[in-house]
Each structure stands twice: as C-alpha cells, then as structure tokens.
Motif scaffolding. Structure first.
Motif, PDB file in Angstrom:
ATOM      1  N   ALA A   1     -19.454 -56.451 -61.816  1.00 16.55           N
ATOM      2  CA  ALA A   1     -18.403 -55.894 -62.830  1.00 16.55           C
ATOM      3  C   ALA A   1     -17.433 -57.161 -63.469  1.00 16.55           C
ATOM      4  CB  ALA A   1     -16.896 -55.493 -61.921  1.00 16.55           C
ATOM      5  N   ALA A   2     -17.908 -58.454 -63.039  1.00 14.36           N
ATOM      6  CA  ALA A   2     -17.380 -59.136 -63.875  1.00 14.36           C
ATOM      7  C   ALA A   2     -18.312 -59.804 -64.953  1.00 14.36           C
ATOM      8  CB  ALA A   2     -16.826 -60.194 -63.108  1.00 14.36           C
ATOM      9  N   PRO A   3     -17.934 -61.109 -66.000  1.00 11.97           N
ATOM     10  CA  PRO A   3     -19.224 -61.882 -67.084  1.00 11.97           C
ATOM     11  C   PRO A   3     -19.008 -62.543 -65.566  1.00 11.97           C
ATOM     12  CG  PRO A   3     -17.227 -61.108 -68.056  1.00 11.97           C
ATOM     13  CD  PRO A   3     -16.538 -60.713 -66.700  1.00 11.97           C
ATOM     14  N   GLU A   4     -21.144 -62.695 -66.210  1.00  9.04           N
ATOM     15  CA  GLU A   4     -21.645 -64.167 -65.328  1.00  9.04           C
ATOM     16  C   GLU A   4     -22.332 -64.775 -66.492  1.00  9.04           C
ATOM     17  OE1 GLU A   4     -23.695 -62.868 -62.183  1.00  9.04           O
ATOM     18  OE2 GLU A   4     -24.370 -61.262 -62.947  1.00  9.04           O
TER      19      GLU A   4
ATOM     20  N   LEU B   1      -5.516 -57.422 -71.624  1.00 13.27           N
ATOM     21  CA  LEU B   1      -5.179 -57.504 -69.823  1.00 13.27           C
ATOM     22  C   LEU B   1      -7.333 -57.134 -69.495  1.00 13.27           C
ATOM     23  CD1 LEU B   1      -3.822 -58.523 -67.303  1.00 13.27           C
ATOM     24  CD2 LEU B   1      -3.964 -56.218 -66.587  1.00 13.27           C
ATOM     25  N   ASP B   2      -7.776 -58.539 -68.699  1.00 11.37           N
ATOM     26  CA  ASP B   2      -8.750 -58.048 -68.536  1.00 11.37           C
ATOM     27  C   ASP B   2      -8.997 -58.300 -67.333  1.00 11.37           C
ATOM     28  OD1 ASP B   2     -11.984 -59.043 -67.452  1.00 11.37           O
ATOM     29  OD2 ASP B   2     -12.076 -59.579 -68.995  1.00 11.37           O
ATOM     30  N   ALA B   3      -9.299 -57.456 -66.584  1.00  7.40           N
ATOM     31  CA  ALA B   3      -9.288 -57.232 -65.200  1.00  7.40           C
ATOM     32  C   ALA B   3     -10.383 -57.010 -63.742  1.00  7.40           C
ATOM     33  CB  ALA B   3      -7.967 -55.711 -64.727  1.00  7.40           C
ATOM     34  N   ARG B   4     -11.430 -57.350 -64.756  1.00  9.58           N
ATOM     35  CA  ARG B   4     -13.178 -56.984 -63.981  1.00  9.58           C
ATOM     36  C   ARG B   4     -13.192 -58.049 -62.956  1.00  9.58           C
ATOM     37  NH1 ARG B   4     -16.272 -57.262 -69.381  1.00  9.58           N
ATOM     38  NH2 ARG B   4     -14.989 -59.312 -69.917  1.00  9.58           N
ATOM     39  N   LEU B   5     -12.160 -58.815 -62.507  1.00 10.36           N
ATOM     40  CA  LEU B   5     -12.341 -59.831 -60.747  1.00 10.36           C
ATOM     41  C   LEU B   5     -11.366 -59.686 -60.159  1.00 10.36           C
ATOM     42  CD1 LEU B   5     -12.372 -63.317 -62.942  1.00 10.36           C
ATOM     43  CD2 LEU B   5     -13.934 -62.892 -61.555  1.00 10.36           C
ATOM     44  N   ARG B   6     -10.760 -57.979 -60.870  1.00 15.62           N
ATOM     45  CA  ARG B   6      -9.977 -57.497 -59.419  1.00 15.62           C
ATOM     46  C   ARG B   6     -10.891 -56.850 -58.418  1.00 15.62           C
ATOM     47  NH1 ARG B   6      -4.769 -55.127 -62.610  1.00 15.62           N
ATOM     48  NH2 ARG B   6      -6.488 -53.504 -63.187  1.00 15.62           N
TER      49      ARG B   6
END
Length: 263
Positions: A39-42, A192-197
């Motif tokens: 889900a998050a950038p990598e 708001l970036d919530a991709r690390l939730r």
C-alpha cells in the motif's frame, strides 16, 4: 557509492501484469504480487539517472505507478521534531516543540503523513525512551524511539523553509482519531497521505539476521541489505532508520509542498 537516482513506487497501482512484471523485477509471481499490492511507497531501483528513467517507463508499462526521486531529496528533509503539547484554537494549531511554540495557521499548505501499525502490532514497541531521545536532539535516535507507534508527520513552510512537526498521540496522551478529525476538519489546505496506516513496520536490516530472508524482503524492500546500502550512500544517518521514517520521507517527496496533485 555516489548518491543514486531512485525509482519509487507510488501506489495504488493500476492492473499490474504480474507475469511480465515478475520478469522485469527478477522476482517470482508471489513476490511480484506482494510488490503490486503493497500500500505504501517503496524504493524499486537505485541507479544512475538514465537507467532509472528507462526502468520507470518499464514499470509503468506493466501497470505500476512509479516516479523518479533524487536520492539527496530524502537526505535533505528534516528529522521528526516531536510536539510536546498540542492545541487547536480559532485560527490555527499550536504545537510546542523543544520549548518553542509554533503556530500552524489553518490556511497554511500542509502535507500530512499518517503512520499507524496494525492493532495487534502496537504492543511491540521499541525500548528507546522517547523523553531521552527528544532531549538528545538527535534525529535518528528520535526516529528509533517512535518506531511502531502511531505518528502524524506535518510538513509545512516555516520561515521559508520546510518544517516538520511530528505528533505522537500516545506520548502526548491524546486521542489519535480525535486529533486526526480536528486536523482534517480545520486545515483548509491539508494533503493527507494515509498509505502507511495499517502497514506493519519491519525491522531494519542487521547483518547475520536470518529473519530478513522472506519473499517480502527482496530487491530494495525495507529490511534488505541492498536498501540499507543505498540509504547509507545517501546519508550515513539514514542507513538504519525505521520503516516509518523512510516511508514518511518517500510519501512527502512524492507529493511535496507546492505540488498541484493530492496525496
């Protein structure tokens, strides 16, 4: 090693052709599917600019959304500065950071990055004492102290420079959801970036640790020796930082202040 150019995934992705992507990434189908669903950038590649440009185009052709970042961008971002108090008044949010009161007007442009581990992971906290870490003023130590906690990073302009204030609700003994609701309701230009939730933070790479051999730890995934070497080439301070620290920097760098696109 020179500071590399980074190819960074920017999910959510489109419909990824897993078979072709697997050949491109040099992974099996299972590992490629993990990449496509993360889900998050990598970081997907660290190389020279020409190779990074070519690889980004190849990723996009098979359905990944990806962008190019200069490695120095991650180095130059501020370290977490923890708010020791927080208040919402009529015109803005007021945070105390290192005995200094900072006012963030509600009409300011703010990029927020919200990191929160899954519910069953929240008891696995670091042993680094937050109060001592904050007193040290050492960015990597502070980042390590807040590992595996819910955190909200706020990036904004203060005195013409990018400033970062980090809210750690359980350290402040405030309700995390309440803070989020107030901020979203009041801040007029918040992205708001919530991709690390809900992303379970992995441990940084340690030499001799067999726990870093799973299929989710391939190529430049967090917790691999390859990524550690890349981060160290960017800055020695970054080589062993937690996943949320790198994740927050990547999330901001993909959608920085002044960007016209939402998170």
């Amino acid at each position: 090693m020179e500071i590399p150019t980074l190819v960074v995934s920017d999910p959510p992705h489109r419909d990824v052709d897993i078979d072709i992507a697997a050949a491109l990434l040099g992974l099996d189908v299972f590992g490629t599917r993990l990449k496509a669903n993360f889900a998050a950038p990598e970081v997907m590649l660290a190389s020279d600019a020409e190779k990074a440009t070519r690889f980004t185009a190849q990723l996009r052709a098979v359905g990944f959304d990806a962008s190019i970042l200069q490695g120095a961008t991650l180095r130059d971002l501020p370290w977490p500065d923890l708010a020791s108090s927080l208040a919402f008044d009529a015109s803005g949010m007021r945070a105390t950071v290192q005995d200094t009161v900072i006012d963030i007007p509600y009409d300011s442009e703010i990029v927020g990055v919200h990191c929160r581990p899954p519910g069953d992971d929240r008891t696995r906290r670091t042993t680094v004492d937050i109060d001592r870490a904050v007193a040290s003023g050492h960015g990597p130590t502070i980042a390590a102290a807040i590992e595996r906690r819910g955190i909200l990073d706020l990036y904004f302009l203060h005195d013409a420079a990018v400033r970062r204030v980090t809210i750690v609700p359980d350290w402040l003994d405030v309700d995390e959801e309440g803070v989020m609701k107030e901020l979203v309701k009041r801040a007029k230009h918040l992205r708001l970036d919530a991709r690390l939730r809900g992303v379970r933070p992995r441990a940084p790479f340690m030499v001799g640790d067999a726990g870093h051999d799973g299929p989710e730890r391939r190529r430049y995934s967090f917790g691999t020796q390859l990524l550690r070497e890349v981060l160290e080439s960017i800055s020695p301070d970054l080589r062993a930082v937690p996943q949320y620290e790198i994740g927050s920097r990547l999330a901001y760098a993909l959608n920085p202040l002044g960007s016209t696109e939402g998170a």
